[in-house]
Design a protein around this motif. Structure first.
Motif, PDB file in Angstrom:
ATOM      1  N   PHE A   1     -95.364  15.462  20.896  1.00  0.00           N
ATOM      2  CA  PHE A   1     -95.933  14.155  20.559  1.00  0.00           C
ATOM      3  C   PHE A   1     -95.063  13.404  19.551  1.00  0.00           C
ATOM      4  O   PHE A   1     -95.010  12.180  19.580  1.00  0.00           O
ATOM      5  CB  PHE A   1     -97.353  14.324  20.010  1.00  0.00           C
ATOM      6  CG  PHE A   1     -98.358  14.715  21.060  1.00  0.00           C
ATOM      7  CD1 PHE A   1     -98.796  13.790  21.985  1.00  0.00           C
ATOM      8  CD2 PHE A   1     -98.860  16.005  21.121  1.00  0.00           C
ATOM      9  CE1 PHE A   1     -99.732  14.144  22.961  1.00  0.00           C
ATOM     10  CE2 PHE A   1     -99.775  16.367  22.086  1.00  0.00           C
ATOM     11  CZ  PHE A   1    -100.211  15.436  23.009  1.00  0.00           C
ATOM     12  N   ALA A   2     -94.386  14.130  18.672  1.00  0.00           N
ATOM     13  CA  ALA A   2     -93.538  13.463  17.687  1.00  0.00           C
ATOM     14  C   ALA A   2     -92.419  12.690  18.376  1.00  0.00           C
ATOM     15  O   ALA A   2     -92.150  11.522  18.043  1.00  0.00           O
ATOM     16  CB  ALA A   2     -92.970  14.489  16.711  1.00  0.00           C
ATOM     17  N   ALA A   3     -91.754  13.334  19.355  1.00  0.00           N
ATOM     18  CA  ALA A   3     -90.694  12.649  20.084  1.00  0.00           C
ATOM     19  C   ALA A   3     -91.247  11.493  20.901  1.00  0.00           C
ATOM     20  O   ALA A   3     -90.619  10.424  21.005  1.00  0.00           O
ATOM     21  CB  ALA A   3     -89.974  13.649  20.997  1.00  0.00           C
ATOM     22  N   LYS A   4     -92.430  11.675  21.460  1.00  0.00           N
ATOM     23  CA  LYS A   4     -93.046  10.623  22.258  1.00  0.00           C
ATOM     24  C   LYS A   4     -93.372   9.405  21.405  1.00  0.00           C
ATOM     25  O   LYS A   4     -93.116   8.257  21.793  1.00  0.00           O
ATOM     26  CB  LYS A   4     -94.326  11.164  22.920  1.00  0.00           C
ATOM     27  CG  LYS A   4     -95.040  10.165  23.806  1.00  0.00           C
ATOM     28  CD  LYS A   4     -96.253  10.809  24.457  1.00  0.00           C
ATOM     29  CE  LYS A   4     -97.001   9.822  25.340  1.00  0.00           C
ATOM     30  NZ  LYS A   4     -98.186  10.451  25.968  1.00  0.00           N
TER      31      LYS A   4
ATOM     32  N   LEU B   1     -99.657   8.447  13.370  1.00  0.00           N
ATOM     33  CA  LEU B   1     -99.788   8.181  11.932  1.00  0.00           C
ATOM     34  C   LEU B   1     -98.530   8.608  11.173  1.00  0.00           C
ATOM     35  O   LEU B   1     -98.058   7.897  10.281  1.00  0.00           O
ATOM     36  CB  LEU B   1    -101.017   8.918  11.387  1.00  0.00           C
ATOM     37  CG  LEU B   1    -102.381   8.348  11.779  1.00  0.00           C
ATOM     38  CD1 LEU B   1    -103.485   9.328  11.424  1.00  0.00           C
ATOM     39  CD2 LEU B   1    -102.622   7.004  11.087  1.00  0.00           C
ATOM     40  N   GLU B   2     -97.990   9.759  11.540  1.00  0.00           N
ATOM     41  CA  GLU B   2     -96.787  10.238  10.868  1.00  0.00           C
ATOM     42  C   GLU B   2     -95.600   9.318  11.152  1.00  0.00           C
ATOM     43  O   GLU B   2     -94.799   9.019  10.256  1.00  0.00           O
ATOM     44  CB  GLU B   2     -96.475  11.660  11.327  1.00  0.00           C
ATOM     45  CG  GLU B   2     -95.295  12.288  10.601  1.00  0.00           C
ATOM     46  CD  GLU B   2     -95.052  13.728  11.005  1.00  0.00           C
ATOM     47  OE1 GLU B   2     -94.053  14.307  10.553  1.00  0.00           O
ATOM     48  OE2 GLU B   2     -95.878  14.267  11.780  1.00  0.00           O
ATOM     49  N   GLU B   3     -95.505   8.825  12.381  1.00  0.00           N
ATOM     50  CA  GLU B   3     -94.397   7.934  12.735  1.00  0.00           C
ATOM     51  C   GLU B   3     -94.513   6.604  11.991  1.00  0.00           C
ATOM     52  O   GLU B   3     -93.503   6.061  11.520  1.00  0.00           O
ATOM     53  CB  GLU B   3     -94.399   7.707  14.255  1.00  0.00           C
ATOM     54  CG  GLU B   3     -93.300   6.807  14.761  1.00  0.00           C
ATOM     55  CD  GLU B   3     -91.906   7.384  14.559  1.00  0.00           C
ATOM     56  OE1 GLU B   3     -90.943   6.586  14.489  1.00  0.00           O
ATOM     57  OE2 GLU B   3     -91.779   8.618  14.487  1.00  0.00           O
ATOM     58  N   LEU B   4     -95.735   6.091  11.858  1.00  0.00           N
ATOM     59  CA  LEU B   4     -95.928   4.848  11.092  1.00  0.00           C
ATOM     60  C   LEU B   4     -95.510   5.036   9.640  1.00  0.00           C
ATOM     61  O   LEU B   4     -94.888   4.152   9.039  1.00  0.00           O
ATOM     62  CB  LEU B   4     -97.389   4.408  11.180  1.00  0.00           C
ATOM     63  CG  LEU B   4     -97.833   3.780  12.511  1.00  0.00           C
ATOM     64  CD1 LEU B   4     -99.353   3.614  12.546  1.00  0.00           C
ATOM     65  CD2 LEU B   4     -97.157   2.423  12.717  1.00  0.00           C
ATOM     66  N   ALA B   5     -95.885   6.203   9.078  1.00  0.00           N
ATOM     67  CA  ALA B   5     -95.506   6.465   7.685  1.00  0.00           C
ATOM     68  C   ALA B   5     -93.990   6.537   7.539  1.00  0.00           C
ATOM     69  O   ALA B   5     -93.418   6.035   6.559  1.00  0.00           O
ATOM     70  CB  ALA B   5     -96.158   7.748   7.213  1.00  0.00           C
TER      71      ALA B   5
ATOM     72  N   ALA C   1     -96.795  -1.764  17.532  1.00  0.00           N
ATOM     73  CA  ALA C   1     -98.103  -2.162  18.076  1.00  0.00           C
ATOM     74  C   ALA C   1     -98.730  -1.019  18.865  1.00  0.00           C
ATOM     75  O   ALA C   1     -99.943  -0.774  18.788  1.00  0.00           O
ATOM     76  CB  ALA C   1     -97.951  -3.396  18.960  1.00  0.00           C
ATOM     77  N   GLU C   2     -97.920  -0.291  19.616  1.00  0.00           N
ATOM     78  CA  GLU C   2     -98.452   0.830  20.398  1.00  0.00           C
ATOM     79  C   GLU C   2     -98.932   1.952  19.492  1.00  0.00           C
ATOM     80  O   GLU C   2     -99.965   2.581  19.766  1.00  0.00           O
ATOM     81  CB  GLU C   2     -97.369   1.342  21.350  1.00  0.00           C
ATOM     82  CG  GLU C   2     -97.066   0.394  22.507  1.00  0.00           C
ATOM     83  CD  GLU C   2     -95.889   0.844  23.336  1.00  0.00           C
ATOM     84  OE1 GLU C   2     -95.864   0.530  24.550  1.00  0.00           O
ATOM     85  OE2 GLU C   2     -94.976   1.501  22.786  1.00  0.00           O
ATOM     86  N   LEU C   3     -98.207   2.178  18.408  1.00  0.00           N
ATOM     87  CA  LEU C   3     -98.637   3.214  17.466  1.00  0.00           C
ATOM     88  C   LEU C   3     -99.966   2.862  16.836  1.00  0.00           C
ATOM     89  O   LEU C   3    -100.853   3.717  16.692  1.00  0.00           O
ATOM     90  CB  LEU C   3     -97.575   3.405  16.389  1.00  0.00           C
ATOM     91  CG  LEU C   3     -96.241   4.003  16.860  1.00  0.00           C
ATOM     92  CD1 LEU C   3     -95.228   3.989  15.724  1.00  0.00           C
ATOM     93  CD2 LEU C   3     -96.427   5.418  17.381  1.00  0.00           C
ATOM     94  N   ARG C   4    -100.118   1.584  16.440  1.00  0.00           N
ATOM     95  CA  ARG C   4    -101.386   1.166  15.822  1.00  0.00           C
ATOM     96  C   ARG C   4    -102.523   1.192  16.846  1.00  0.00           C
ATOM     97  O   ARG C   4    -103.688   1.399  16.476  1.00  0.00           O
ATOM     98  CB  ARG C   4    -101.226  -0.223  15.208  1.00  0.00           C
ATOM     99  CG  ARG C   4    -100.244  -0.240  14.035  1.00  0.00           C
ATOM    100  CD  ARG C   4    -100.438  -1.434  13.127  1.00  0.00           C
ATOM    101  NE  ARG C   4     -99.473  -1.410  12.039  1.00  0.00           N
ATOM    102  CZ  ARG C   4     -99.628  -0.692  10.928  1.00  0.00           C
ATOM    103  NH1 ARG C   4    -100.687   0.070  10.786  1.00  0.00           N
ATOM    104  NH2 ARG C   4     -98.706  -0.727   9.962  1.00  0.00           N
TER     105      ARG C   4
END
Length: 224
Positions: free
Chosen positions: A5-8, A36-40, A15-18
């Motif tokens: 999921f991290a790579a995905k 959430l981790e990617e946004l951070a 916008a997709e992350l939110r």
């Protein structure tokens, strides 16, 4: 292989992350946590992320437990289905109560009579503490033996020994009923350990021997 999921999420837009976070109940917990981790990491932490992460971790634990229980049930059902087919994988750990297998019941019914197979089936139900069903099986055996006896006696009176071979047919019908009606309905896919049949064989052998002696001495006429 578990999904990365991290790579995905690293390939998603902001916008997709939110969207993953806003509609988190529609996605797997691992995917939302990765979002959430990617946004951070992008310097855009989600407001209230700590409480959301805590909520997701609890939900993830519940999901994992539910999926594990489902896998265990499926494994038990598959083991029971394999046992019904007479397939006993050596690597599978035997669990559940000790029962006479359908193949054992069939063999005893062929070697001795359907009454012997019915008794083994009733003993299985008693081992499962299904006493009412065990008495139904015993009642069926008694009624079937009596009905077969009188039917063959009537045929013998009317036609001599011409149709005495029907006794074997009646026995086969009972065996089929044990395997396609009684076992699926009363025992089903219950996981079980194969019960040793040496003692049952000894008892049935002794009964058969006594019956044979009585038949030779007094001329008893076995009809089943």
């Amino acid at each position: 292989m578990a999904e990365d999921f991290a790579a995905k999420m690293s390939r998603k837009t902001d916008a997709e992350l939110r969207d993953y976070v806003a509609n988190r109940y529609q996605y797997r917990e691992e995917a939302v946590l990765a979002a959430l981790e990617e946004l951070a990491q992008r310097g855009m932490p989600e407001p209230g992320a700590a409480s959301i992460i805590q909520e997701l971790q609890v939900s993830q634990q519940v999901t994992n437990e539910r999926e594990q229980a489902a896998r265990e049930r499926e494994a038990e059902n598959e083991l029971a289905r394999r046992r019904m087919r007479g397939d006993y994988p050596e690597e599978a750990e035997e669990t559940g109560p000790a029962l006479y297998s359908p193949s054992t019941i069939t063999i005893f019914s062929v070697l001795f009579s359907m009454a012997a197979g019915g008794v083994l089936l009733a003993l299985n139900l008693r081992a499962l503490r299904r006493f009412g069903k065990s008495w139904l099986v015993i009642g069926f055996v008694v009624a079937y033996v009596a009905g077969t006896h009188f039917a063959l006696q009537w045929l013998q009176q009317q036609y001599g020994n011409q149709y005495m071979w029907l006794g074997s047919v009646f026995n086969i019908v009972a065996i089929v009923l044990y395997n396609v009606v009684f076992w699926p309905r009363y025992i089903g896919l219950t996981p079980y350990r194969s019960r040793p049949w040496g003692g049952a064989l000894l008892v049935c052998g002794l009964i058969t021997l006594v019956y044979a002696i009585l038949y030779v001495r007094f001329g008893l006429n076995p009809t089943l």
